[in-house]
Design an enzyme around this catalytic site. Sequence first.
Site, PDB file in Angstrom:
ATOM      1  N   ARG A 262       0.836  -1.196   0.000  1.00  0.00           N
ATOM      2  CA  ARG A 262       0.000   0.000   0.000  1.00  0.00           C
ATOM      3  C   ARG A 262       0.871   1.247   0.000  1.00  0.00           C
ATOM      4  NH1 ARG A 262      -4.904  -1.869   4.124  1.00  0.00           N
ATOM      5  NH2 ARG A 262      -5.356  -3.793   2.970  1.00  0.00           N
ATOM      6  N   GLU A 349      -6.624  -1.170  15.225  1.00  0.00           N
ATOM      7  CA  GLU A 349      -7.260  -2.096  14.288  1.00  0.00           C
ATOM      8  C   GLU A 349      -6.298  -3.200  13.858  1.00  0.00           C
ATOM      9  OE1 GLU A 349      -8.303  -2.432   9.629  1.00  0.00           O
ATOM     10  OE2 GLU A 349      -8.216  -0.406  10.461  1.00  0.00           O
ATOM     11  N   SER A 352     -10.540  -5.983   9.627  1.00  0.00           N
ATOM     12  CA  SER A 352     -11.828  -5.450   9.198  1.00  0.00           C
ATOM     13  C   SER A 352     -12.573  -6.554   8.478  1.00  0.00           C
ATOM     14  CB  SER A 352     -11.659  -4.256   8.254  1.00  0.00           C
ATOM     15  OG  SER A 352     -11.300  -3.089   8.956  1.00  0.00           O
ATOM     16  N   ARG A 390       0.603  -6.745  12.415  1.00  0.00           N
ATOM     17  CA  ARG A 390       0.012  -6.140  13.610  1.00  0.00           C
ATOM     18  C   ARG A 390      -0.171  -7.170  14.720  1.00  0.00           C
ATOM     19  NH1 ARG A 390      -3.756  -0.892  12.347  1.00  0.00           N
ATOM     20  NH2 ARG A 390      -2.241   0.114  10.977  1.00  0.00           N
TER      21      ARG A 390
END
Length: 432
Positions: A262, A349, A352, A390
């Site tokens: 990204r 986060e 999702s 993460r």
Amino acid sequence: MHDIRAIRENPDAFDRDLKRRGLDPLAAELIALDDARKGAVSAAQANQERRNALAKEIGGAKKARDEARAAELMAEVARLKDEGPTLEAAQAEAGKALDDRLAAIPNRPLDSVPEGADEHGNVEYRRFEPATPWLTGGKQHFEIGEASGLMDFEAAARLSGSRFVVLKGGLARLERALGQFMLDTHTSEHGYTEVAPPILVRDEAMFGTAQLPKFRDDQFAAGDGFWLIPTAEVPLTNLVRESILAEDELPLRFTALTPCFRAEAGAAGRDTRGMLRQHQFNKVELVSITAPERSAEEHERMLDCAETVLKRLELPFRTMTLCTGDMGFASQKTYDIEVWMPGQNTFREISSCSVCGDFQARRMNARYRGKDGKPAFVHTLNGSGVAVGRALIAVMENYQNPDGSVTIPTVLQPYMGGLNRIEGAKLQEGSR
């Protein structure tokens, strides 16, 4: 992609849903574009129909030996034929104008999505607290990693620039162990089929899952019409593009562990320290393809699968229902799982899980044939199961020890050769 017929049938409902997204009414504009498209189609069809009719008249005139009439009719056919390319171009242009406008509008939120302008409008759905007490405070992951010599941002910057990292030794193995554990859980217990997809995809695949055209600046172009995938959602969802499935094939459930890329064009200055926001990271993705009446149930199931990973790792987390102003472009409804990061003393986060309805399926022309024999668009869902980088951060911060070592969660120890601790710049060999 939206269904223009549904917009025409109930424009007020469409505008009401857009308003919940913070957008101005668009139904009237879209209907006008559709009227223009229909007009262009009608004009092109009328031209062809008239030419077909004239061909019969010409045959009759020639049969009657009326050469003058035949010549007159042939002249009209020639004129109509000359107009044909212009009318066809107008038809294509009008169709593209409508499609481009529809493609730029986000999905409509479900009624159960809470109202809100940004993340402050998100609503807690549930949370998980492990049996052991939460760690509050402590070092951040990059402090632990750099002190151990196993996390090197300077070397990564020399190789690739900012927002990259080099992991070594025990941390590299721990990241690999996390990904392997997640894949094993989802394939052996949750019924997902493991896929090893390409990580270079074409424009059509990126359009299908709605990364293009709106989010072009967030992607890495690889040249020659290829893009590096921002998530395995792209290749996994596009496995059913341009196909008609049998209803008894559904649901299809796919999972993959891939690198993701990204550009983070909209994240300048955010999370510049550490591994939270990287240009390259690893993630386990979950994708489901379902019949419409099963998608809401599948959404809850997917969320359970992602939450199971964090429960097994005994990491505290909370699950949030995203509000209308914070959920993604292609989503009808999204749950975010936020894991506790004691080094930052906050939740961040880590997954999702989104249901997209037929929004992506229309862009991909992905359908199934129901019991009535008629093709209908499938529903698509995607979720992180979970972000491996993460998860590594969360394990490091939640399992840190005062001496700078990191305890290996019990569920990961078989993947680490029985080791239960990472200490300094090497694995603790005496902790088997």
